[in-house]
Scaffold this motif. Structure first.
Motif, PDB file in Angstrom:
ATOM      1  N   ALA A  37       0.820  -1.218   0.000  1.00  0.00           N
ATOM      2  CA  ALA A  37       0.000   0.000   0.000  1.00  0.00           C
ATOM      3  C   ALA A  37       0.853   1.268   0.000  1.00  0.00           C
ATOM      4  O   ALA A  37       0.562   2.233  -0.704  1.00  0.00           O
ATOM      5  N   THR A  38       1.914   1.281   0.809  1.00  0.00           N
ATOM      6  CA  THR A  38       2.813   2.426   0.805  1.00  0.00           C
ATOM      7  C   THR A  38       3.782   2.289  -0.358  1.00  0.00           C
ATOM      8  O   THR A  38       4.464   1.271  -0.488  1.00  0.00           O
ATOM      9  N   THR A  39       3.831   3.300  -1.188  1.00  0.00           N
ATOM     10  CA  THR A  39       4.720   3.312  -2.354  1.00  0.00           C
ATOM     11  C   THR A  39       5.730   4.440  -2.220  1.00  0.00           C
ATOM     12  O   THR A  39       5.571   5.347  -1.410  1.00  0.00           O
ATOM     13  N   THR A  40       6.760   4.376  -3.044  1.00  0.00           N
ATOM     14  CA  THR A  40       7.725   5.471  -3.056  1.00  0.00           C
ATOM     15  C   THR A  40       7.045   6.768  -3.471  1.00  0.00           C
ATOM     16  O   THR A  40       7.376   7.842  -2.952  1.00  0.00           O
ATOM     17  N   ALA A  41       6.082   6.679  -4.375  1.00  0.00           N
ATOM     18  CA  ALA A  41       5.361   7.879  -4.811  1.00  0.00           C
ATOM     19  C   ALA A  41       4.588   8.502  -3.660  1.00  0.00           C
ATOM     20  O   ALA A  41       4.517   9.728  -3.537  1.00  0.00           O
ATOM     21  N   MET A  42       4.010   7.668  -2.797  1.00  0.00           N
ATOM     22  CA  MET A  42       3.272   8.194  -1.650  1.00  0.00           C
ATOM     23  C   MET A  42       4.217   8.893  -0.680  1.00  0.00           C
ATOM     24  O   MET A  42       3.900   9.979  -0.158  1.00  0.00           O
ATOM     25  N   VAL A  43       5.367   8.292  -0.422  1.00  0.00           N
ATOM     26  CA  VAL A  43       6.338   8.883   0.500  1.00  0.00           C
ATOM     27  C   VAL A  43       6.847  10.215  -0.036  1.00  0.00           C
ATOM     28  O   VAL A  43       6.951  11.200   0.701  1.00  0.00           O
ATOM     29  N   ILE A  44       7.140  10.263  -1.309  1.00  0.00           N
ATOM     30  CA  ILE A  44       7.623  11.503  -1.924  1.00  0.00           C
ATOM     31  C   ILE A  44       6.530  12.567  -1.918  1.00  0.00           C
ATOM     32  O   ILE A  44       6.783  13.741  -1.636  1.00  0.00           O
ATOM     33  N   ALA A  45       5.296  12.161  -2.202  1.00  0.00           N
ATOM     34  CA  ALA A  45       4.183  13.110  -2.207  1.00  0.00           C
ATOM     35  C   ALA A  45       3.943  13.673  -0.812  1.00  0.00           C
ATOM     36  O   ALA A  45       3.650  14.862  -0.642  1.00  0.00           O
ATOM     37  N   ALA A  46       4.057  12.826   0.207  1.00  0.00           N
ATOM     38  CA  ALA A  46       3.877  13.294   1.583  1.00  0.00           C
ATOM     39  C   ALA A  46       4.909  14.360   1.916  1.00  0.00           C
ATOM     40  O   ALA A  46       4.580  15.411   2.480  1.00  0.00           O
ATOM     41  N   PRO A  60      12.953  14.439   3.030  1.00  0.00           N
ATOM     42  CA  PRO A  60      13.075  13.644   4.256  1.00  0.00           C
ATOM     43  C   PRO A  60      12.103  12.467   4.217  1.00  0.00           C
ATOM     44  O   PRO A  60      11.019  12.566   3.642  1.00  0.00           O
ATOM     45  N   PHE A  61      12.510  11.357   4.815  1.00  0.00           N
ATOM     46  CA  PHE A  61      11.649  10.180   4.818  1.00  0.00           C
ATOM     47  C   PHE A  61      12.127   9.233   5.910  1.00  0.00           C
ATOM     48  O   PHE A  61      13.145   9.465   6.570  1.00  0.00           O
ATOM     49  N   GLY A  62      11.392   8.163   6.091  1.00  0.00           N
ATOM     50  CA  GLY A  62      11.769   7.156   7.061  1.00  0.00           C
ATOM     51  C   GLY A  62      11.525   5.763   6.525  1.00  0.00           C
ATOM     52  O   GLY A  62      11.008   5.583   5.418  1.00  0.00           O
ATOM     53  N   VAL A  63      11.907   4.772   7.315  1.00  0.00           N
ATOM     54  CA  VAL A  63      11.703   3.367   6.972  1.00  0.00           C
ATOM     55  C   VAL A  63      11.167   2.653   8.207  1.00  0.00           C
ATOM     56  O   VAL A  63      11.689   2.838   9.306  1.00  0.00           O
ATOM     57  N   ASN A  64      10.130   1.860   8.029  1.00  0.00           N
ATOM     58  CA  ASN A  64       9.559   1.072   9.118  1.00  0.00           C
ATOM     59  C   ASN A  64       9.994  -0.379   8.979  1.00  0.00           C
ATOM     60  O   ASN A  64       9.932  -0.950   7.888  1.00  0.00           O
ATOM     61  N   VAL A  65      10.424  -0.963  10.091  1.00  0.00           N
ATOM     62  CA  VAL A  65      10.962  -2.320  10.091  1.00  0.00           C
ATOM     63  C   VAL A  65      10.208  -3.170  11.111  1.00  0.00           C
ATOM     64  O   VAL A  65       9.915  -2.712  12.217  1.00  0.00           O
ATOM     65  N   LEU A  76      14.154  -3.179  -0.661  1.00  0.00           N
ATOM     66  CA  LEU A  76      14.138  -2.012   0.218  1.00  0.00           C
ATOM     67  C   LEU A  76      15.215  -1.016  -0.196  1.00  0.00           C
ATOM     68  O   LEU A  76      14.959   0.195  -0.239  1.00  0.00           O
ATOM     69  N   GLU A  77      16.391  -1.514  -0.493  1.00  0.00           N
ATOM     70  CA  GLU A  77      17.482  -0.629  -0.911  1.00  0.00           C
ATOM     71  C   GLU A  77      17.095   0.169  -2.156  1.00  0.00           C
ATOM     72  O   GLU A  77      17.395   1.362  -2.266  1.00  0.00           O
ATOM     73  N   ALA A  78      16.430  -0.489  -3.099  1.00  0.00           N
ATOM     74  CA  ALA A  78      15.997   0.197  -4.321  1.00  0.00           C
ATOM     75  C   ALA A  78      14.973   1.283  -4.006  1.00  0.00           C
ATOM     76  O   ALA A  78      15.017   2.377  -4.589  1.00  0.00           O
ATOM     77  N   GLU A  79      14.050   1.010  -3.092  1.00  0.00           N
ATOM     78  CA  GLU A  79      13.059   2.019  -2.734  1.00  0.00           C
ATOM     79  C   GLU A  79      13.714   3.203  -2.032  1.00  0.00           C
ATOM     80  O   GLU A  79      13.352   4.363  -2.279  1.00  0.00           O
ATOM     81  N   ILE A  80      14.663   2.929  -1.162  1.00  0.00           N
ATOM     82  CA  ILE A  80      15.376   4.012  -0.482  1.00  0.00           C
ATOM     83  C   ILE A  80      16.077   4.899  -1.508  1.00  0.00           C
ATOM     84  O   ILE A  80      16.031   6.130  -1.425  1.00  0.00           O
ATOM     85  N   ALA A  81      16.710   4.276  -2.497  1.00  0.00           N
ATOM     86  CA  ALA A  81      17.408   5.047  -3.528  1.00  0.00           C
ATOM     87  C   ALA A  81      16.437   5.924  -4.310  1.00  0.00           C
ATOM     88  O   ALA A  81      16.752   7.079  -4.645  1.00  0.00           O
ATOM     89  N   THR A  82      15.265   5.399  -4.590  1.00  0.00           N
ATOM     90  CA  THR A  82      14.265   6.176  -5.344  1.00  0.00           C
ATOM     91  C   THR A  82      13.826   7.403  -4.564  1.00  0.00           C
ATOM     92  O   THR A  82      13.752   8.512  -5.105  1.00  0.00           O
ATOM     93  N   VAL A  83      13.517   7.222  -3.292  1.00  0.00           N
ATOM     94  CA  VAL A  83      13.066   8.359  -2.484  1.00  0.00           C
ATOM     95  C   VAL A  83      14.210   9.333  -2.239  1.00  0.00           C
ATOM     96  O   VAL A  83      14.028  10.556  -2.304  1.00  0.00           O
ATOM     97  N   ARG A  84      15.391   8.813  -1.971  1.00  0.00           N
ATOM     98  CA  ARG A  84      16.536   9.696  -1.713  1.00  0.00           C
ATOM     99  C   ARG A  84      16.826  10.578  -2.926  1.00  0.00           C
ATOM    100  O   ARG A  84      17.244  11.729  -2.781  1.00  0.00           O
TER     101      ARG A  84
END
Length: 467
Positions: A150-159, A191-196, A178-186
């Motif tokens: 449900a959570t996408t890189t696009a959602m994180v960037i939009a937020a 600013p962003f976070g990661v939930n584990v 996960l590494e690929a998603e972090i690279a996309t948002v970075r």
């Protein structure tokens, strides 16, 4: 002087700055991935307020102050310190010893800050900040992480673009994904976070598992699926994900399901990450605070998806979210994020008034334009006939809240606790049913505020809830 500078840089532990010459350590020329690049807004603001010129060539002492300032901005996120409190005590041409000594005493180096140095009152020239405001987060409503797609890189960037914060959901992803998603948002420079998911397994014996598997297999037969015959237990690649986040730090890491070891918490804090822990009760909040967590995500029982409780076999008594926030605030001196059942401006205002620094929403974002939730899930949220949410362990063997459907009605009574084994058991069936549009066999995670989920941009939803 060079050897002493290296000693100071090593204390700050900032990307091995000691291996570089003093004259190359201005803020703007720190290596890629440095604190400056991770916290550009905070660094720029700090430099502006204190008349720092990143391109100055006035000598090593001034440049060391720049490096100290960058590190302190990151540490400020953890400790709530006003950086100028120690920085302004050093003259512009202070020698290296004075800068290092004063910074260390005020907690800007690797040691934890003594409680006595953390200020809670408001000062005329500087207002108290939280880890969120230090990252440039303006909205008091953030996008909660939602595992399973449900959570996408696009959602994180939009937020982040709306002045909020989004967290990627590491749950059920491989470390490489996960590494690929972090690279996309970075790459979006936000600013962003990661939930584990922190390991907190709920064991299940083989016989109990097989009895339940036989029941569920009858539904899987409709799709030609053979479900796992034996329990599958794993820790969701926890160690590998933590190592990834330690080696390539992100601004915020949050944990749910369990409290990680202090070694994990310290390792992430050492690289400048703010560590957030999901809690569902006052005792859990107190345990998180004792472990050295920086911020709490206080989750009520009405939240959609999995409960973050440390004790899934004995859920805490349900407490209204505003009351739970007030209880935690009275017992624990940490900033907190309130989550669970929030769907309106009034909901958000109530938890903020109760003492939360921010509110986190997930269910109301499930139908957002950037949501990765399945079409089946989105349609169910809008279905007027689906009016009830319930806590269930039928899908995953761990308590989670979703829209009531036929699968829950049929299997809840016989569903055992057993996570992640039951999750792995039902996962193929749930995926097939979602693809086929069969909502009655899908985990339709939703909190009690699900009626407020709307087909709008993430930024619009978050801004609207902020009022």
């Amino acid at each position: 002087m060079m050897s002493f500078f290296r000693c100071v840089a090593d204390d700050f532990d900032d990307q091995h700055l000691g291996s570089r010459s003093v004259t190359s350590c201005g803020i703007q020329v720190l290596p890629s991935g440095s604190w400056t690049n991770r916290y550009p807004s905070a660094t720029t603001t700090f430099a502006s307020e204190h008349q720092l010129n990143a391109s100055t060539s006035e000598g090593a002492p001034r440049r060391l102050l720049h490096v100290c300032a960058v590190r302190a901005v990151a540490q400020k996120s953890r400790f709530g310190l006003w950086v100028p409190e120690w920085f302004s005590g050093c003259s512009e041409n202070a020698d290296l010893g004075e800068v290092h000594s004063r910074a260390f005493r005020m907690g800007a180096c690797t040691g934890r800050v003594p409680r006595s140095t953390i200020r809670t009152e408001k000062r005329e020239e500087h207002t108290m900040t939280t880890p969120l405001t230090d990252l440039g987060v303006r909205l008091p409503v953030i996008a909660a992480p939602m595992a399973g797609g449900a959570t996408t890189t696009a959602m994180v960037i939009a937020a982040a673009g709306a002045g909020s914060l989004g967290l990627l959901a590491a749950g059920y992803k491989t470390p490489d994904a996960l590494e690929a998603e972090i690279a996309t948002v970075r790459a979006a420079s936000v600013p962003f976070g990661v939930n584990v998911f922190a390991p907190n397994p709920v064991p299940i014996d083989a016989d109990t598992y097989r009895r339940y598997a036989e029941l569920v297999q009858a539904e899987a037969d409709r799709y030609g699926l053979t479900l796992p015959a034996n329990p599958i237990d794993d820790d969701d690649a926890f160690d590998a994900k933590v190592e990834l986040l330690r080696a390539d730090p992100v601004p915020v890491v949050s944990f749910t399901f369990g409290l990680p070891g202090t070694d994990v918490i310290r390792a992430l804090q050492k690289v400048g990450t703010t560590v957030v822990q999901t809690v569902t009760s006052v005792p859990e909040a107190e345990a998180a605070a004792a472990a050295g967590i920086d911020m709490l995500a206080v989750q009520a029982a009405v939240a959609g998806g999995h409960s973050g409780t440390f004790s899934p076999d004995r859920m805490p008594a349900p407490v209204p979210l505003p009351d739970l926030v007030s209880q935690v605030v009275r017992k624990v001196r940490l900033p907190l994020i309130a989550a669970g059942g929030l769907g309106t401006v009034e909901d958000v205002r109530t938890v903020l008034n109760a003492g939360a620094a921010a509110a986190a929403v997930g269910t109301v974002l499930l139908r957002a334009e950037e949501s990765g939730a399945s079409a089946t899930h989105k349609a169910a949220l809008a279905d007027p006939s689906r009016t009830e949410t319930v806590l269930t362990r039928a899908f995953t063997g761990r308590p989670a809240r979703g829209l009531r459907n036929r699968f829950i009605d049929r299997f809840e009574g016989s569903a055992p606790l057993g996570y992640p084994a039951i999750h792995h058991l039902t996962s193929p069936l749930r995926k097939a049913a979602a693809a086929a549009g069969e909502a009655d066999l899908v985990h339709l995670w939703a909190g009690t505020g699900h009626r407020h989920a709307a087909e709008k941009p993430t930024a619009t939803i978050l801004a609207g809830l902020a009022g």
